[in-house]
Design an enzyme around this catalytic site. Structure first.
Site, PDB file in Angstrom:
ATOM      1  N   LYS A 198      34.000 -70.890  31.146  1.00 63.45           N
ATOM      2  CA  LYS A 198      34.411 -70.817  32.549  1.00 63.45           C
ATOM      3  C   LYS A 198      33.235 -70.564  33.489  1.00 63.45           C
ATOM      4  O   LYS A 198      33.275 -70.976  34.652  1.00 63.45           O
ATOM      5  CB  LYS A 198      35.509 -69.772  32.751  1.00 63.45           C
ATOM      6  CG  LYS A 198      35.159 -68.347  32.439  1.00 63.45           C
ATOM      7  CD  LYS A 198      36.376 -67.451  32.613  1.00 63.45           C
ATOM      8  CE  LYS A 198      36.046 -66.007  32.274  1.00 63.45           C
ATOM      9  NZ  LYS A 198      35.672 -65.831  30.841  1.00 63.45           N
ATOM     10  N   THR A 199      32.171 -69.921  32.998  1.00 63.05           N
ATOM     11  CA  THR A 199      30.985 -69.709  33.835  1.00 63.05           C
ATOM     12  C   THR A 199      30.333 -71.041  34.187  1.00 63.05           C
ATOM     13  O   THR A 199      29.946 -71.278  35.336  1.00 63.05           O
ATOM     14  CB  THR A 199      29.968 -68.803  33.114  1.00 63.05           C
ATOM     15  OG1 THR A 199      30.591 -67.554  32.804  1.00 63.05           O
ATOM     16  CG2 THR A 199      28.747 -68.540  33.988  1.00 63.05           C
ATOM     17  N   LYS A 253      31.945 -62.802  40.957  1.00 58.03           N
ATOM     18  CA  LYS A 253      32.405 -62.258  39.673  1.00 58.03           C
ATOM     19  C   LYS A 253      32.912 -60.860  39.962  1.00 58.03           C
ATOM     20  O   LYS A 253      32.136 -59.947  40.237  1.00 58.03           O
ATOM     21  CB  LYS A 253      31.246 -62.215  38.672  1.00 58.03           C
ATOM     22  CG  LYS A 253      31.634 -61.700  37.282  1.00 58.03           C
ATOM     23  CD  LYS A 253      32.235 -62.781  36.427  1.00 58.03           C
ATOM     24  CE  LYS A 253      32.472 -62.283  35.000  1.00 58.03           C
ATOM     25  NZ  LYS A 253      32.950 -63.342  34.105  1.00 58.03           N
ATOM     26  N   THR A 276      30.739 -57.441  32.877  1.00 56.12           N
ATOM     27  CA  THR A 276      30.463 -56.461  31.828  1.00 56.12           C
ATOM     28  C   THR A 276      29.345 -56.980  30.920  1.00 56.12           C
ATOM     29  O   THR A 276      29.050 -58.169  30.898  1.00 56.12           O
ATOM     30  CB  THR A 276      31.717 -56.164  30.983  1.00 56.12           C
ATOM     31  OG1 THR A 276      32.138 -57.355  30.308  1.00 56.12           O
ATOM     32  CG2 THR A 276      32.852 -55.647  31.852  1.00 56.12           C
ATOM     33  N   ASP A 335      26.761 -63.639  35.031  1.00 57.78           N
ATOM     34  CA  ASP A 335      27.322 -64.985  35.153  1.00 57.78           C
ATOM     35  C   ASP A 335      26.977 -65.610  36.501  1.00 57.78           C
ATOM     36  O   ASP A 335      26.790 -66.823  36.600  1.00 57.78           O
ATOM     37  CB  ASP A 335      28.842 -64.936  34.976  1.00 57.78           C
ATOM     38  CG  ASP A 335      29.245 -64.569  33.556  1.00 57.78           C
ATOM     39  OD1 ASP A 335      28.441 -64.771  32.629  1.00 57.78           O
ATOM     40  OD2 ASP A 335      30.370 -64.064  33.377  1.00 57.78           O
ATOM     41  N   GLU A 358      35.152 -66.067  39.509  1.00 60.95           N
ATOM     42  CA  GLU A 358      35.293 -66.222  38.058  1.00 60.95           C
ATOM     43  C   GLU A 358      35.882 -64.958  37.451  1.00 60.95           C
ATOM     44  O   GLU A 358      35.413 -63.848  37.720  1.00 60.95           O
ATOM     45  CB  GLU A 358      33.942 -66.511  37.399  1.00 60.95           C
ATOM     46  CG  GLU A 358      34.073 -66.679  35.893  1.00 60.95           C
ATOM     47  CD  GLU A 358      32.743 -66.732  35.162  1.00 60.95           C
ATOM     48  OE1 GLU A 358      32.751 -66.553  33.920  1.00 60.95           O
ATOM     49  OE2 GLU A 358      31.703 -66.942  35.811  1.00 60.95           O
ATOM     50  N   GLY A 359      36.890 -65.123  36.632  1.00 59.70           N
ATOM     51  CA  GLY A 359      37.514 -63.987  35.971  1.00 59.70           C
ATOM     52  C   GLY A 359      36.678 -63.435  34.832  1.00 59.70           C
ATOM     53  O   GLY A 359      35.596 -63.931  34.522  1.00 59.70           O
ATOM     54  N   GLY A 384      37.098 -62.775  30.902  1.00 59.08           N
ATOM     55  CA  GLY A 384      37.985 -63.052  29.770  1.00 59.08           C
ATOM     56  C   GLY A 384      39.187 -63.877  30.202  1.00 59.08           C
ATOM     57  O   GLY A 384      39.071 -64.792  31.020  1.00 59.08           O
ATOM     58  N   ASN A 441      36.725 -77.711  27.489  1.00 59.72           N
ATOM     59  CA  ASN A 441      35.341 -77.778  27.033  1.00 59.72           C
ATOM     60  C   ASN A 441      35.329 -78.073  25.546  1.00 59.72           C
ATOM     61  O   ASN A 441      35.894 -77.316  24.747  1.00 59.72           O
ATOM     62  CB  ASN A 441      34.617 -76.448  27.291  1.00 59.72           C
ATOM     63  CG  ASN A 441      34.110 -76.329  28.706  1.00 59.72           C
ATOM     64  OD1 ASN A 441      33.514 -77.262  29.235  1.00 59.72           O
ATOM     65  ND2 ASN A 441      34.341 -75.196  29.335  1.00 59.72           N
TER      66      ASN A 441
END
Length: 230
Positions: free
Chosen positions: A15-16, A37, A41, A50, A116-117, A119, A176
């Site tokens: 997703k990144t 973001k 973490t 990210d 962007e989430g 996980g 992906n």
């Protein structure tokens, strides 16, 4: 629409990369765009975040967002783990209002904000709340990124179900491909997920280490995402 939330069906699904590619596509098509973001973490400094990769894909650097850095990265933890765990270990509480305020500040200064989430879509940031709760509060549409592998059907359909249960708009799914895998499975996953969910499959990206080549693959996907967002 002023923004979109990019979630994964799991951690490490790409997703990144998709966030950075979408930001580059919007940038090259005349939009003033920034990525975000909410909770990072497993990072001790900006260089391993990210957002740093987003900027690299966009052809930009830290200096280009220096005035907005605290809003681009509202929370960053050294601990590699779920936000709720990293927050607990480092004794630093995550306040959803801070994330919401940061998003709104960015959306007031840019044409488009891509968040962007961390996980998957049901990732917790404390023992009671999930990141999806913030997505709902901000009324964001969601782009799902799935790794095209054995198990993708279940993971993707569960993600869709969680979003639908909360009446959150789904823009579609980007797959992906891994470096290797059963070609029959890789071909079938998007087809059966589309048939079962009736959600848009926006495209499949190959495993390509050259970002410029990957971006060329992404251009038609970017067009479909924008069309779905209208």
């Amino acid at each position: 629409m002023k923004g979109v939330f990019v979630t994964g069906t799991d951690t490490g699904v790409g997703k990144t990369i998709v966030t950075g590619l979408l930001a580059r596509y919007l940038l090259e098509n005349g939009s003033n765009v920034i990525t975000q973001k909410w909770v990072q973490t497993g990072c001790s400094d900006f260089t391993s975040t990210d957002v740093r990769l987003h900027l690299k894909i966009m052809g930009r650097g830290k200096k280009d967002i220096k005035d907005y850095l605290n809003h681009v990265l509202p929370y960053m933890f050294k601990t590699a783990g779920s936000p709720h765990l990293a927050s607990s270990i480092e004794n630093k509480r995550i306040y959803p209002d801070k994330i919401i305020k940061s998003f709104r500040i960015l959306s007031g200064s840019f044409d488009f904000v891509i968040a962007e989430g961390t996980g998957g879509v049901l990732t917790p940031f404390n023992k009671k709340r999930l990141l999806i709760d913030i997505v709902k509060k901000l009324d964001l549409a969601v782009l799902i990124v799935a790794q095209n592998k054995l198990g993708a059907i279940n993971h993707t359909l569960l993600t869709i179900e969680a979003l639908r249960r909360r009446c959150i708009k789904i823009l579609g799914i980007v797959f992906n491909n891994p470096k290797s895998g059963n070609k029959i499975v890789l071909r079938d996953n998007p087809l059966i997920i589309k048939a079962l969910s009736h959600e848009k499959v926006l495209g499949v990206l190959s495993r390509n280490n050259r970002l410029d080549n990957l971006y060329q693959e992404f251009i038609p996907i970017g067009k479909r995402i924008c069309k779905a967002a209208i």
